[in-house]
Design a protein around this motif. Structure first.
Motif, PDB file in Angstrom:
ATOM      1  N   SER A 133       9.024 -26.017  29.799  1.00  0.00           N
ATOM      2  CA  SER A 133       9.965 -26.364  30.849  1.00  0.00           C
ATOM      3  C   SER A 133       9.895 -27.832  31.218  1.00  0.00           C
ATOM      4  O   SER A 133      10.801 -28.369  31.840  1.00  0.00           O
ATOM      5  N   GLN A 172      10.805 -28.625  23.732  1.00  0.00           N
ATOM      6  CA  GLN A 172      11.161 -28.720  25.137  1.00  0.00           C
ATOM      7  C   GLN A 172      12.440 -27.947  25.417  1.00  0.00           C
ATOM      8  O   GLN A 172      13.264 -27.732  24.520  1.00  0.00           O
ATOM      9  N   ALA A 173      12.593 -27.524  26.655  1.00  0.00           N
ATOM     10  CA  ALA A 173      13.821 -26.856  27.056  1.00  0.00           C
ATOM     11  C   ALA A 173      15.026 -27.729  26.723  1.00  0.00           C
ATOM     12  O   ALA A 173      15.014 -28.934  26.954  1.00  0.00           O
ATOM     13  N   VAL A 192       8.872 -22.604  24.185  1.00  0.00           N
ATOM     14  CA  VAL A 192       9.783 -23.550  24.822  1.00  0.00           C
ATOM     15  C   VAL A 192       9.179 -23.956  26.156  1.00  0.00           C
ATOM     16  O   VAL A 192       8.998 -23.125  27.044  1.00  0.00           O
ATOM     17  N   LYS A 207      15.642 -22.165  25.987  1.00  0.00           N
ATOM     18  CA  LYS A 207      15.174 -21.959  27.346  1.00  0.00           C
ATOM     19  C   LYS A 207      13.742 -21.443  27.330  1.00  0.00           C
ATOM     20  O   LYS A 207      13.314 -20.829  26.357  1.00  0.00           O
ATOM     21  N   PRO A 208      12.988 -21.660  28.402  1.00  0.00           N
ATOM     22  CA  PRO A 208      11.619 -21.128  28.448  1.00  0.00           C
ATOM     23  C   PRO A 208      11.553 -19.626  28.197  1.00  0.00           C
ATOM     24  O   PRO A 208      10.590 -19.152  27.597  1.00  0.00           O
TER      25      PRO A 208
END
Length: 121
Positions: A121, A13-14, A119, A86-87
């Motif tokens: 969001s 996950q972010a 990753v 980060k995505p």
């Protein structure tokens, strides 16, 4: 032959973290530098971070302050600690080594097969 084996990729996950590892093996005489690059579909491969055998590092602006590259010269291994993901960090990450083989006299560029980092969001 020289082989670069990567591990540590996956789905996070972010804001999460991952640690990538890459071990070089085979008929290696010495390694000048190792590093990580990433590439998405239809995009140019870009530098993420590199480190020399002496410990000098270089980072892409997009990962400075978030990623840390390190190495274990005795194991011919490089690591990439990825924090605050980060995505836009989603990519295939490739391990790179500039090295001499036991029978070679020039520096040569070797690449791993790549490991997926995703990753959400």
């Amino acid at each position: 032959q020289v082989q670069l084996v990567e591990s540590g990729g996956g789905l996070v996950q972010a804001g999460g973290s991952l640690r990538l590892s890459c071990a070089a093996s085979g008929s290696i005489y010495n390694i000048n530098a190792m590093g990580w690059y990433r590439q998405g579909p239809g995009k140019q491969r870009e530098l993420v971070a590199t480190i020399t055998s002496g410990g000098s590092t270089n980072y892409a602006d997009s990962v400075k302050g978030r990623f840390i590259i390190s190495r274990d010269n005795a194991k011919n291994t490089v690591y990439l600690q990825m924090n605050s993901l980060k995505p836009e960090d989603t990519n295939v990450y490739y391990c790179n080594a500039i090295l001499r083989t036991t029978f070679g006299s020039v520096w040569s560029d070797y690449w791993g097969q790549g490991t997926q980092v995703t990753v959400s969001s």
